[in-house]
Design a protein around this motif. Structure first.
Motif, mmCIF file in Angstrom:
data_model
loop_
_atom_site.group_PDB
_atom_site.id
_atom_site.type_symbol
_atom_site.label_atom_id
_atom_site.label_comp_id
_atom_site.label_asym_id
_atom_site.label_seq_id
_atom_site.Cartn_x
_atom_site.Cartn_y
_atom_site.Cartn_z
ATOM 1 N N LYS A 100 0.807 -1.217 0.000
ATOM 2 C CA LYS A 100 0.000 0.000 0.000
ATOM 3 C C LYS A 100 0.843 1.272 0.000
ATOM 4 N N THR A 101 2.119 1.132 0.350
ATOM 5 C CA THR A 101 2.981 2.316 0.412
ATOM 6 C C THR A 101 3.141 2.969 -0.956
ATOM 7 N N ALA A 102 3.319 2.160 -1.997
ATOM 8 C CA ALA A 102 3.486 2.708 -3.349
ATOM 9 C C ALA A 102 2.276 3.555 -3.743
ATOM 10 N N GLU A 103 1.088 3.071 -3.392
ATOM 11 C CA GLU A 103 -0.139 3.799 -3.704
ATOM 12 C C GLU A 103 -0.202 5.119 -2.939
ATOM 13 N N ARG A 104 0.145 5.047 -1.640
ATOM 14 C CA ARG A 104 0.130 6.257 -0.799
ATOM 15 C C ARG A 104 1.174 7.270 -1.302
ATOM 16 N N ALA A 105 2.366 6.763 -1.615
ATOM 17 C CA ALA A 105 3.432 7.649 -2.088
ATOM 18 C C ALA A 105 3.058 8.301 -3.414
ATOM 19 N N ALA A 106 2.435 7.529 -4.299
ATOM 20 C CA ALA A 106 2.050 8.052 -5.611
ATOM 21 C C ALA A 106 1.092 9.234 -5.477
ATOM 22 N N GLU A 107 0.204 9.166 -4.498
ATOM 23 C CA GLU A 107 -0.738 10.266 -4.270
ATOM 24 C C GLU A 107 0.013 11.557 -3.949
ATOM 25 N N LYS A 108 1.017 11.431 -3.100
ATOM 26 C CA LYS A 108 1.811 12.606 -2.725
ATOM 27 C C LYS A 108 2.666 13.096 -3.897
ATOM 28 N N PHE A 109 3.271 12.166 -4.610
ATOM 29 C CA PHE A 109 4.145 12.542 -5.719
ATOM 30 C C PHE A 109 3.352 13.214 -6.834
ATOM 31 N N ASP A 133 10.388 -3.699 6.400
ATOM 32 C CA ASP A 133 10.061 -2.275 6.324
ATOM 33 C C ASP A 133 9.607 -1.914 4.908
ATOM 34 N N ASN A 134 8.595 -1.039 4.830
ATOM 35 C CA ASN A 134 8.004 -0.703 3.533
ATOM 36 C C ASN A 134 8.580 0.565 2.906
ATOM 37 N N GLY A 135 9.614 1.121 3.522
ATOM 38 C CA GLY A 135 10.188 2.350 2.982
ATOM 39 C C GLY A 135 10.728 2.192 1.570
ATOM 40 N N GLN A 136 11.227 0.984 1.258
ATOM 41 C CA GLN A 136 11.777 0.750 -0.083
ATOM 42 C C GLN A 136 10.716 0.919 -1.162
ATOM 43 N N GLU A 137 9.467 0.596 -0.839
ATOM 44 C CA GLU A 137 8.384 0.795 -1.803
ATOM 45 C C GLU A 137 8.268 2.265 -2.183
#
Length: 278
Positions: A100-109, A133-137
């Protein structure tokens, strides 16, 4: 050079301290301005210069302030359309649920397209001690956006100098994109005094004649008291706010107050505040 660009450069030059940072920004702007003029004269764009930056330094050294002004400079040079600084940290990008991190990050980016993305404490996205850890996503998504929107997205990553070095070195994709590192040095006591004076001016306070010396001495003590936890402008802001609170207590004992009374920071306010500073 446009008036807007001149104003942005003046805004950076007005900041206390930051001599090396100002020189770096001056050199960067000169190159970008020259590149723009060469292109307008049909001479081509010249060698590509990465616009993505690393801001390395301790807290309170002006990294976010400079980034905001730099976003306006990039806009004024026609490199991006928006000129806003979109500020994020790990908590804005990373979620506990896997995938889910990639999806959340994409919203911000997405919000940062045509603007400047500022990732504070970017090194926290890498946690080698925790394989789950999901930071790499978030990093993978960042690299994807930097590639897909390379003409519309500029990224500045910021944090402690050593941690930022480790952050970039940990990923080949990051190392190839972040090649320019601007170092923000700690403020000395004279620069803290300049920041204190600036805070007074911006908030309609005055410094009594006999309080100037005690404030300068207090700025030295701020550095000594905080030691390894010294946070530069953040600490002098705490000291400034403490002086205002002390002044308020003193004024509360007066039956009548003039406008000058409400504005004046006295020697006793400074000395009481620094004696209680921690």
């Amino acid at each position: 050079m446009s008036e807007a660009l001149q104003k942005s450069i003046q805004d950076i030059n007005k900041l206390p301290g930051l001599k090396k940072v100002k020189e770096e920004v001056k050199n960067l702007v000169a190159y970008l301005q020259s590149t723009k003029e060469r292109k307008e004269q049909g001479l081509g764009e010249g060698p590509a210069l990465t616009l993505h930056l690393i801001f390395s330094g301790n807290p309170g050294t002006g990294k976010t302030t400079v980034a905001r002004i730099l976003a306006e400079i990039y806009r004024d040079l026609g490199l991006i359309q928006g000129g806003k600084l979109i500020e994020v940290t790990r908590s804005d990008l990373v979620v506990a649920e896997k995938g889910k991190t990639a999806e959340r990050a994409a919203e911000k980016f997405n919000q940062a397209i045509d603007n400047v993305l500022f990732i504070d404490e970017a090194y926290t996205l890498i946690n080698k001690k925790d394989p789950n850890d999901n930071g790499q996503e978030a990093i993978d998504e960042l690299l994807k956006y930097m590639e897909d929107y390379r003409d519309r997205l500029i990224v500045i990553v910021a944090g402690y100098e050593k941690n930022m070095h480790d952050f970039v070195a940990a990923n080949a994709g990051l190392a190839s994109r972040f090649k320019r590192n601007i170092i923000f040095e700690n403020y000395n006591d004279l620069e803290l005094y300049q920041i204190f004076y600036k805070m007074c001016r911006e908030n309609n306070y005055m410094i009594a004649n006999d309080a100037s010396g005690p404030i300068q001495n207090a700025c030295k003590k701020v550095i000594e008291i905080t030691g390894e936890r010294y946070s530069n402008a953040r600490d002098v802001r705490r000291f400034f706010e403490g002086c205002i609170q002390t002044q308020s207590v003193r004024l509360s004992q007066m039956k009548t107050k003039t406008k000058l009374d409400l504005m004046m920071i006295k020697k006793e306010d400074v000395e009481t505040t620094i004696n209680n500073f921690s």
